[in-house]
Design an enzyme around this catalytic site. Structure first.
Site, PDB file in Angstrom:
ATOM      1  N   GLU A  87       0.798 -18.585   0.001  1.00 52.87           N
ATOM      2  CA  GLU A  87       1.573 -17.356   0.184  1.00 52.87           C
ATOM      3  C   GLU A  87       0.764 -16.169  -0.320  1.00 52.87           C
ATOM      4  O   GLU A  87      -0.129 -16.346  -1.141  1.00 52.87           O
ATOM      5  CB  GLU A  87       2.879 -17.428  -0.636  1.00 52.87           C
ATOM      6  CG  GLU A  87       3.775 -18.574  -0.236  1.00 52.87           C
ATOM      7  CD  GLU A  87       4.957 -18.757  -1.208  1.00 52.87           C
ATOM      8  OE1 GLU A  87       5.244 -17.848  -2.000  1.00 52.87           O
ATOM      9  OE2 GLU A  87       5.548 -19.841  -1.153  1.00 52.87           O
ATOM     10  N   LYS A 101       0.368 -12.961  -2.716  1.00 52.73           N
ATOM     11  CA  LYS A 101       0.964 -12.580  -4.006  1.00 52.73           C
ATOM     12  C   LYS A 101       1.286 -11.094  -3.929  1.00 52.73           C
ATOM     13  O   LYS A 101       0.403 -10.234  -4.032  1.00 52.73           O
ATOM     14  CB  LYS A 101      -0.004 -12.872  -5.155  1.00 52.73           C
ATOM     15  CG  LYS A 101       0.630 -12.629  -6.509  1.00 52.73           C
ATOM     16  CD  LYS A 101      -0.231 -13.188  -7.632  1.00 52.73           C
ATOM     17  CE  LYS A 101       0.457 -13.088  -8.979  1.00 52.73           C
ATOM     18  NZ  LYS A 101       0.776 -11.733  -9.381  1.00 52.73           N
ATOM     19  N   ASP A 147       2.461  -7.432  -4.754  1.00 53.15           N
ATOM     20  CA  ASP A 147       2.310  -6.663  -5.981  1.00 53.15           C
ATOM     21  C   ASP A 147       3.534  -5.777  -6.194  1.00 53.15           C
ATOM     22  O   ASP A 147       3.536  -4.592  -5.869  1.00 53.15           O
ATOM     23  CB  ASP A 147       1.031  -5.821  -5.895  1.00 53.15           C
ATOM     24  CG  ASP A 147       0.529  -5.444  -7.265  1.00 53.15           C
ATOM     25  OD1 ASP A 147       1.140  -5.883  -8.264  1.00 53.15           O
ATOM     26  OD2 ASP A 147      -0.471  -4.714  -7.341  1.00 53.15           O
ATOM     27  N   TYR A 181      10.686 -15.818  -2.258  1.00 60.59           N
ATOM     28  CA  TYR A 181       9.620 -16.821  -2.316  1.00 60.59           C
ATOM     29  C   TYR A 181      10.001 -18.124  -3.012  1.00 60.59           C
ATOM     30  O   TYR A 181       9.203 -19.050  -3.029  1.00 60.59           O
ATOM     31  CB  TYR A 181       8.316 -16.257  -2.876  1.00 60.59           C
ATOM     32  CG  TYR A 181       8.399 -15.622  -4.259  1.00 60.59           C
ATOM     33  CD1 TYR A 181       8.818 -16.341  -5.364  1.00 60.59           C
ATOM     34  CD2 TYR A 181       8.013 -14.300  -4.431  1.00 60.59           C
ATOM     35  CE1 TYR A 181       8.883 -15.764  -6.608  1.00 60.59           C
ATOM     36  CE2 TYR A 181       8.073 -13.705  -5.681  1.00 60.59           C
ATOM     37  CZ  TYR A 181       8.508 -14.445  -6.766  1.00 60.59           C
ATOM     38  OH  TYR A 181       8.572 -13.866  -7.993  1.00 60.59           O
ATOM     39  N   LYS A 212      -6.476 -14.748  -7.700  1.00 60.35           N
ATOM     40  CA  LYS A 212      -6.450 -13.288  -7.667  1.00 60.35           C
ATOM     41  C   LYS A 212      -7.623 -12.708  -6.885  1.00 60.35           C
ATOM     42  O   LYS A 212      -8.703 -13.271  -6.854  1.00 60.35           O
ATOM     43  CB  LYS A 212      -6.500 -12.728  -9.104  1.00 60.35           C
ATOM     44  CG  LYS A 212      -5.361 -13.189 -10.003  1.00 60.35           C
ATOM     45  CD  LYS A 212      -4.034 -12.570  -9.661  1.00 60.35           C
ATOM     46  CE  LYS A 212      -3.808 -11.225 -10.305  1.00 60.35           C
ATOM     47  NZ  LYS A 212      -3.513 -11.237 -11.714  1.00 60.35           N
ATOM     48  N   CYS A 234     -20.885  29.823  -7.991  1.00 58.38           N
ATOM     49  CA  CYS A 234     -21.332  28.604  -7.336  1.00 58.38           C
ATOM     50  C   CYS A 234     -22.445  27.957  -8.162  1.00 58.38           C
ATOM     51  O   CYS A 234     -23.420  28.625  -8.531  1.00 58.38           O
ATOM     52  CB  CYS A 234     -21.840  28.947  -5.938  1.00 58.38           C
ATOM     53  SG  CYS A 234     -22.664  27.560  -5.139  1.00 58.38           S
ATOM     54  N   CYS A 252     -25.822  28.435  -5.865  1.00 61.60           N
ATOM     55  CA  CYS A 252     -26.443  29.719  -5.517  1.00 61.60           C
ATOM     56  C   CYS A 252     -25.917  30.879  -6.357  1.00 61.60           C
ATOM     57  O   CYS A 252     -26.322  32.017  -6.150  1.00 61.60           O
ATOM     58  CB  CYS A 252     -26.231  30.017  -4.041  1.00 61.60           C
ATOM     59  SG  CYS A 252     -24.531  30.439  -3.657  1.00 61.60           S
ATOM     60  N   CYS A 276     -17.389  28.561  -2.309  1.00 66.77           N
ATOM     61  CA  CYS A 276     -18.537  29.411  -2.615  1.00 66.77           C
ATOM     62  C   CYS A 276     -18.625  30.439  -1.502  1.00 66.77           C
ATOM     63  O   CYS A 276     -18.534  30.109  -0.321  1.00 66.77           O
ATOM     64  CB  CYS A 276     -19.791  28.549  -2.652  1.00 66.77           C
ATOM     65  SG  CYS A 276     -21.303  29.503  -2.397  1.00 66.77           S
ATOM     66  N   CYS A 333     -26.422  30.002   0.435  1.00 63.88           N
ATOM     67  CA  CYS A 333     -26.252  28.907  -0.522  1.00 63.88           C
ATOM     68  C   CYS A 333     -26.992  27.674  -0.014  1.00 63.88           C
ATOM     69  O   CYS A 333     -26.713  27.170   1.077  1.00 63.88           O
ATOM     70  CB  CYS A 333     -24.771  28.608  -0.686  1.00 63.88           C
ATOM     71  SG  CYS A 333     -24.459  27.205  -1.767  1.00 63.88           S
TER      72      CYS A 333
HETATM   73  S1  IVH Z   1       6.012 -17.839  -7.519  1.00 68.59           S
HETATM   74  C1  IVH Z   1       6.967 -20.305 -11.161  1.00 68.59           C
HETATM   75  N1  IVH Z   1       5.212 -16.556  -5.355  1.00 68.59           N
HETATM   76  O1  IVH Z   1       3.697 -13.059  -9.395  1.00 68.59           O
HETATM   77  C2  IVH Z   1       6.455 -19.525 -10.047  1.00 68.59           C
HETATM   78  N2  IVH Z   1       5.271 -15.382  -7.411  1.00 68.59           N
HETATM   79  O2  IVH Z   1       2.951 -14.383 -12.419  1.00 68.59           O
HETATM   80  C3  IVH Z   1       6.978 -18.174 -10.017  1.00 68.59           C
HETATM   81  N3  IVH Z   1       4.634 -13.017  -7.231  1.00 68.59           N
HETATM   82  O3  IVH Z   1       5.990 -12.117 -11.585  1.00 68.59           O
HETATM   83  C4  IVH Z   1       6.350 -17.232  -9.109  1.00 68.59           C
HETATM   84  N4  IVH Z   1       4.249 -13.016  -5.061  1.00 68.59           N
HETATM   85  O4  IVH Z   1       6.868 -11.876  -9.260  1.00 68.59           O
HETATM   86  C5  IVH Z   1       5.447 -16.487  -6.687  1.00 68.59           C
HETATM   87  N5  IVH Z   1       4.576 -15.522  -3.372  1.00 68.59           N
HETATM   88  C6  IVH Z   1       4.809 -15.469  -4.689  1.00 68.59           C
HETATM   89  C7  IVH Z   1       4.633 -14.273  -5.400  1.00 68.59           C
HETATM   90  C8  IVH Z   1       4.868 -14.276  -6.788  1.00 68.59           C
HETATM   91  C9  IVH Z   1       4.277 -12.290  -6.168  1.00 68.59           C
HETATM   92  C10 IVH Z   1       4.721 -12.519  -8.633  1.00 68.59           C
HETATM   93  C11 IVH Z   1       5.979 -12.913  -9.338  1.00 68.59           C
HETATM   94  C12 IVH Z   1       5.577 -13.154 -10.762  1.00 68.59           C
HETATM   95  C13 IVH Z   1       4.096 -13.174 -10.731  1.00 68.59           C
HETATM   96  C14 IVH Z   1       3.602 -14.495 -11.237  1.00 68.59           C
END
Ligand code: IVH
Length: 680
Positions: free
Chosen positions: A119, A121, A123, A231, A320, A414, A417, A432, A438
């Site tokens: 999946e 992650k 933000d 998720y 990450k 400037c 110049c 300028c 210049c």
């Molecule tokens: S699973 C026990 N899936 O990442 C597993 N987390 O440190 C729990 N996050 O604060 C998380 N996308 O909010 C999971 N596809 C995803 C995610 C996800 C973002 C965030 C989550 C958590 C941090 C994990």
């Protein structure tokens, strides 16, 4: 009909409307595949609101009308999570990821491939949503994992969160977990609005999402473009869920949640690694910020067997991406002068690895930006580099300001110049005033002039131009055509052969086209396509240089700002001389044969404009008519083809009526122009 049966009838209609609206809401927000036009959706909502206003007893908290936010709270209450919300272990390299897979195989005492769900992650912020009998009863933040804050009022305003689950088969008590985030487009629009209102900007989409959710007044949250992606599932009572994570996600989707469409089921860790790379390549093109991918064991049975270690599951890992934001130190600020004289403050930074490269400079844009950031030399700053965008300083860390931090002083002269630096009212940019005196502006003007889409002088690159200007060998654009072999060959990193090549390229560039020449002059707001439009419209340089503002406005895609820069450019003697000098040095092009006026649709007609128009200015109206070949006269006579009369038309209207000259309205002018596909 009795009151009671009327009420029941309304109640049935309300249920049907809610079901329909929820369905369309799901198609729109969760599937991104609406089935009806917005107007149809709006009609259903309007009807539902209407009935609810007349019958307040029918309003329920899960009604789709109840997403607009409600009375502000004085504080958020604390809740205890039924099951703690854990975090994830991180992986930063392929080795880390292989080690994760190895640990799992070791623990399972198996060498067989493990099936994973990959999946993105997201933000944003973790969220827990509690449903009882399919109705949303609580939304809570993660908090410290054990205790969170009750933000039910706020989550209810987020369209992708179902207030009531769809379909069937969900447990009587179901906790859904996911991420609330702000898509990039919504974030940019929100910051644009804040900028226009002179308000503080959000640093990034994550902060904007956090700030929006932390509002005690949910009506504010309701106006923020937030989304929620489910998720996983947390606490469950009285019900069964599928035995594999990927299938649980499918169920969540069927019950009305937005699940991420990038999610992929893979059969081993190598494929998970491919997923990581593929998403990494597309990271900047996604509609939302992500900071990595999450790789989870698919089998729930295996997940249970693996269990947890301290605060994180053994069955999942966050791989990450390189961070897009880092902190570093502002060492100094220098001021750069661009082609148009714009003086741009550039931050010199302690080099820092961010967004996959080492960054040692960032733009500070202008004086307003320095003020907005409240930044001083010596400050610790947060630098962001996302994708190919130039690095930006998004925030300072005020608590780390050293005692000897220095103010950034914007220069009055400037730095190249020493001409005065001027700021035009209402413009953020300081410039300028030196023009081509210049050296910085001259360098940029020559670089632009020689560039591929302009005069295309092959080999005359930035470094060479800088030397030529620094050594005072080139004082004007035309001077580049007077360079000789010896001068060029004596320059750094040049030899006889490369000097010869440059001379040849210079010669070749002399035969150009009118539009390239116009573009090469570097007139502000005149890009490649505007230059082409100007060339095609006027046909010759002389016609362009002597055109009135009205005539310029008649050119396709040319607006008042561009007209201002064009007339300013052609009114200056130094520019006229520069063009003459270029021609004298052999620059030539062919004029473009224009359609004769007689061929234009309104040829040999004369119009008069009077009164005030609402859709466009008198100048624009007149420019449109001229572009179509008409003459525009100031007074009505028997020879007038027609009079265009806006509101409050006076004597000209009377005269036209008395002479029997046709009188047309503004709409007729709009029709006329669109008929001949002229944009006003
Ligand atoms: S699973 C026990 N899936 O990442 C597993 N987390 O440190 C729990 N996050 O604060 C998380 N996308 O909010 C999971 N596809 C995803 C995610 C996800 C973002 C965030 C989550 C958590 C941090 C994990």
């Amino acid at each position: 009909m009795s009151n009671l049966s009327l009420f029941n009838e309304k109640s049935d209609e309300v249920s049907q409307l809610r079901e329909l609206i929820n369905f369309h809401n799901y198609r729109y927000y969760a599937l991104d595949d609406p089935e009806v036009p917005d107007a149809e959706y709006d009609r259903l909502m309007r009807r539902l609101r209407e009935i609810e206003v007349e019958n307040p007893d029918l309003i329920t908290p899960d009604s789709p009308t109840q997403r607009v936010g409600s009375k502000p709270l004085s504080e958020f209450t604390t809740i205890v999570h039924e099951l703690p919300m854990l975090s994830l272990d991180n992986a930063f390299s392929d080795e880390d990821l292989f080690a994760f897979n190895q640990r799992i195989q070791d623990r399972l005492k198996s060498t067989a491939d493990v099936e994973y769900v990959c999946e993105v992650k997201l933000d944003g912020l973790a969220i827990s949503l509690l449903y009882q009998d399919g109705v949303l009863v609580r939304g809570a933040t993660r908090g410290d994992g054990t205790n969170g804050e009750d933000i039910t009022q706020n989550v209810r305003t987020i369209n992708s969160i179902p207030l009531r689950l769809m379909g069937s088969g969900f447990p009587a008590v179901l906790e859904v977990r996911g991420e609330i985030y702000m898509p990039k487009a919504g974030f940019n629009a929100l910051n644009e609005k804040a900028r226009a209102a002179g308000e503080k900007l959000f640093v990034n989409p994550r902060n904007a999402a956090a700030g929006s959710l932390r509002q005690l007044d949910s009506r504010i949250t309701a106006n923020r473009p937030l989304e929620m992606c489910a998720y996983s599932v947390g606490y469950v009572e009285a019900g069964n869920l599928p035995a594999a994570h990927h299938d649980i996600l499918q169920s969540l989707k069927h019950w009305g949640f937005l699940t991420n469409r990038e999610t992929q089921l893979v059969s081993n860790i190598e494929e998970a690694m491919k997923f990581y790379r593929g998403i990494g390549d597309r990271r900047d093109k996604l509609a939302y910020d992500i900071d990595g991918v999450v790789i989870k064991v698919n089998s729930i049975e295996l997940q249970q067997e693996l269990g947890f270690v301290s605060r994180a599951p053994r069955w999942a890992v966050a791989y990450k991406f390189p961070a897009q934001e880092e902190t570093t130190e502002l060492l100094d600020v220098e001021f750069q002068v661009g082609r148009t004289g714009a003086v741009t403050p550039v931050a010199r930074l302690q080099p820092v690895f961010v967004g996959g490269v080492t960054v040692s400079n960032a733009t500070l844009h202008n004086r307003d930006e320095i003020q907005r950031l409240g930044i001083k030399i010596g400050d610790t700053v947060i630098v962001r580099r996302a994708g190919d965008v130039i690095p930006q300083i998004v925030q300072i860390v005020e608590s780390k300001r050293p005692a000897n931090a220095r103010d950034i002083i914007f220069p009055e002269r400037c730095p190249v110049c020493a001409s005065s630096v001027e700021t035009i009212e209402g413009e953020a940019v300081a410039r300028c005033s030196g023009g081509l005196i210049c050296a910085a502006q001259r360098k940029e003007a020559i670089k632009h002039f020689a560039s591929r889409k302009a005069m295309n002088v092959e080999g005359l690159g930035d470094k060479l131009v800088e030397q030529l200007v620094d050594q005072n060998l080139v004082k004007s654009l035309a001077d580049i055509y007077t360079l000789d072999l010896q001068t060029l060959a004596n320059l750094d990193r040049m030899g006889e052969k490369s000097a010869e090549n440059i001379l040849e390229a210079l010669n070749k560039s002399k035969h150009t086209t009118l539009s390239k020449f116009i573009y090469a002059l570097g007139i502000r707001e005149v890009g490649e396509s505007t230059a082409r439009n100007l060339a095609n419209h006027f046909g010759s340089f002389e016609a362009l240089a002597s055109a009135s503002e009205e005539m310029l406005l008649a050119v396709k895609d040319v607006g008042p700002v561009c007209v201002h820069f064009l007339t300013d450019f052609f009114s200056r003697d130094e520019n006229k001389q520069a063009v003459e000098a270029l021609k004298a040095n052999g620059i030539e092009w062919s004029n473009i044969e224009l359609k004769s006026i007689a061929d234009l649709p309104l040829a040999s007609s004369t119009y008069v404009l009077t009164g005030s128009l609402t859709r466009f200015s008198r100048e624009e109206a007149s420019a449109t008519l001229i572009a179509l070949g008409a003459k525009v006269s100031g007074s009505v006579s028997s020879k007038t083809t027609a009079l265009f009369a806006g509101s409050e038309a006076g004597s000209k209207l009377q005269k036209a009526e008395s002479l029997g000259v046709p009188v047309l309205d503004e709409q007729a002018l709009i029709d006329l122009s669109s008929q001949h596909s002229i944009e006003i």
